[in-house]
Design a protein around this motif. Structure first.
Motif, short mmCIF file in Angstrom:
data_model
loop_
_atom_site.label_atom_id
_atom_site.label_comp_id
_atom_site.label_asym_id
_atom_site.label_seq_id
_atom_site.Cartn_x
_atom_site.Cartn_y
_atom_site.Cartn_z
N ASP A 1 64.09 13.34 -49.62
CA ASP A 1 64.07 13.96 -50.96
C ASP A 1 64.52 12.99 -52.03
O ASP A 1 63.91 12.89 -53.11
CB ASP A 1 64.97 15.20 -50.97
CG ASP A 1 64.41 16.34 -50.12
OD1 ASP A 1 63.21 16.30 -49.80
OD2 ASP A 1 65.18 17.24 -49.76
N MET A 2 65.58 12.24 -51.73
CA MET A 2 66.09 11.26 -52.70
C MET A 2 65.06 10.17 -52.97
O MET A 2 64.85 9.75 -54.11
CB MET A 2 67.39 10.65 -52.17
CG MET A 2 67.97 9.54 -53.03
SD MET A 2 67.36 7.89 -52.57
CE MET A 2 68.20 7.66 -51.00
N THR A 3 64.38 9.73 -51.94
CA THR A 3 63.37 8.68 -52.09
C THR A 3 62.24 9.15 -53.01
O THR A 3 61.78 8.40 -53.88
CB THR A 3 62.80 8.28 -50.71
OG1 THR A 3 63.87 7.87 -49.87
CG2 THR A 3 61.80 7.14 -50.85
N LYS A 4 61.82 10.39 -52.83
CA LYS A 4 60.76 10.93 -53.70
C LYS A 4 61.19 10.92 -55.17
O LYS A 4 60.40 10.58 -56.05
CB LYS A 4 60.42 12.36 -53.26
CG LYS A 4 59.64 12.43 -51.96
CD LYS A 4 59.33 13.87 -51.57
CE LYS A 4 58.54 13.93 -50.27
NZ LYS A 4 58.30 15.34 -49.84
N GLN A 5 62.45 11.25 -55.41
CA GLN A 5 62.95 11.25 -56.78
C GLN A 5 62.93 9.85 -57.39
O GLN A 5 62.53 9.66 -58.54
CB GLN A 5 64.38 11.80 -56.81
CG GLN A 5 64.49 13.27 -56.46
CD GLN A 5 65.93 13.72 -56.36
OE1 GLN A 5 66.82 13.13 -56.98
NE2 GLN A 5 66.19 14.75 -55.59
N VAL A 6 63.36 8.85 -56.60
CA VAL A 6 63.38 7.46 -57.09
C VAL A 6 61.96 6.96 -57.32
O VAL A 6 61.67 6.31 -58.34
CB VAL A 6 64.14 6.54 -56.11
CG1 VAL A 6 64.05 5.08 -56.56
CG2 VAL A 6 65.60 6.95 -55.98
N VAL A 7 61.05 7.26 -56.39
CA VAL A 7 59.66 6.81 -56.51
C VAL A 7 59.01 7.42 -57.75
O VAL A 7 58.31 6.73 -58.51
CB VAL A 7 58.85 7.18 -55.24
CG1 VAL A 7 57.35 6.97 -55.47
CG2 VAL A 7 59.33 6.34 -54.05
#
Length: 240
Positions: free
Chosen positions: A204-210
């Motif tokens: 989930d965090m990765t999607k936010q950063v991307v």
């Protein structure tokens, strides 16, 4: 002791020179981990038998890499008993020497990883992030900021957390990228548990950063999760 009877030499008498001779002859790469560690300990402990301490360090931390990655405070808790039953510990000087050796190795690995475009020297990059993070006792969230040629501008620790969580703020990651004129990013964090398998929170965090990067025209090449058991790549796992 009877007059004229020579004093018994300790069992380790001459050991240092014999070990140095073997290292010079066959090469240090042939030495087992405990002897390689002994060779280094000779410098910070110029007298006495350091073999028990070398073995105690490996027993306590589990591997040579973990010994070097240990904190000065943890290193100084290690004690060992010699053949005469005397207890000797890792002092402040020895602990600092070991910490310095780890930092030398980390900087050499970083130098290798940064010589070429990071994405074309992937093996060096993985070696660097493992050396930097695989034995960290707390989670760290780091960002590798890259230029338009994918060469490393900066490896920065964005946040340190607990044993299982390091807070991530996508806005701060993007702000720093703009300050550095970065065009591409690789995000990295560690799992102190040892298992690098990404969690749902990681995904989930990765999607936010991307998504935050995409809005600014920046590219996140990968998210690497580092554990003692290896490195997991989001891109290779099809998670981004």
């Amino acid at each position: 002791m009877a007059e004229g009877v020579p004093a018994r030499k300790p069992h380790h008498a001459g050991h240092r020179e014999r070990l140095r001779d073997r290292a010079r002859g066959a090469g240090v790469h042939h030495l087992p981990d405990y002897e390689l560690l002994e060779l280094f300990l000779f410098r910070s402990q110029p007298q006495g038998d350091v073999k028990p301490i070398a073995k105690a360090l490996l027993s306590r931390f589990g591997s040579l890499a973990a010994v070097l990655a240990a904190s000065v405070e943890d290193l100084m808790t290690v004690r060992a008993e010699d053949a005469r039953g005397r207890t000797k510990g890792v002092g402040a000087e020895t602990a600092l020497d070991l910490a310095a050796l780890h930092e030398v190795a980390r900087r050499v690995a970083k130098e290798e990883a940064g010589k070429r475009a990071v994405i074309s020297s992937w093996t060096s990059l993985l070696a660097y992030v493992r050396l930097s993070l695989q034995h960290e006792p707390r989670e760290q969230f780091r960002v590798l900021y890259l230029d338009n040629k994918n060469q490393l501008i900066l490896d920065e620790v964005q946040n340190r957390g607990t044993v299982d969580h390091a807070p991530v703020y996508p806005r701060e990651v993007m702000r720093r990228a703009l300050e550095l004129s970065a065009k591409n990013l690789i995000i990295v964090h560690n799992h102190p548990s040892g298992d690098p398998t990404p969690s749902r929170a990681d995904v989930d965090m990765t999607k936010q950063v991307v998504e935050a990067a995409r809005a600014l025209g920046l590219t996140v090449h990968d998210h690497l999760v580092v554990g003692r058991e290896g490195v997991a790549s989001f891109k290779q796992l099809g998670l981004m």
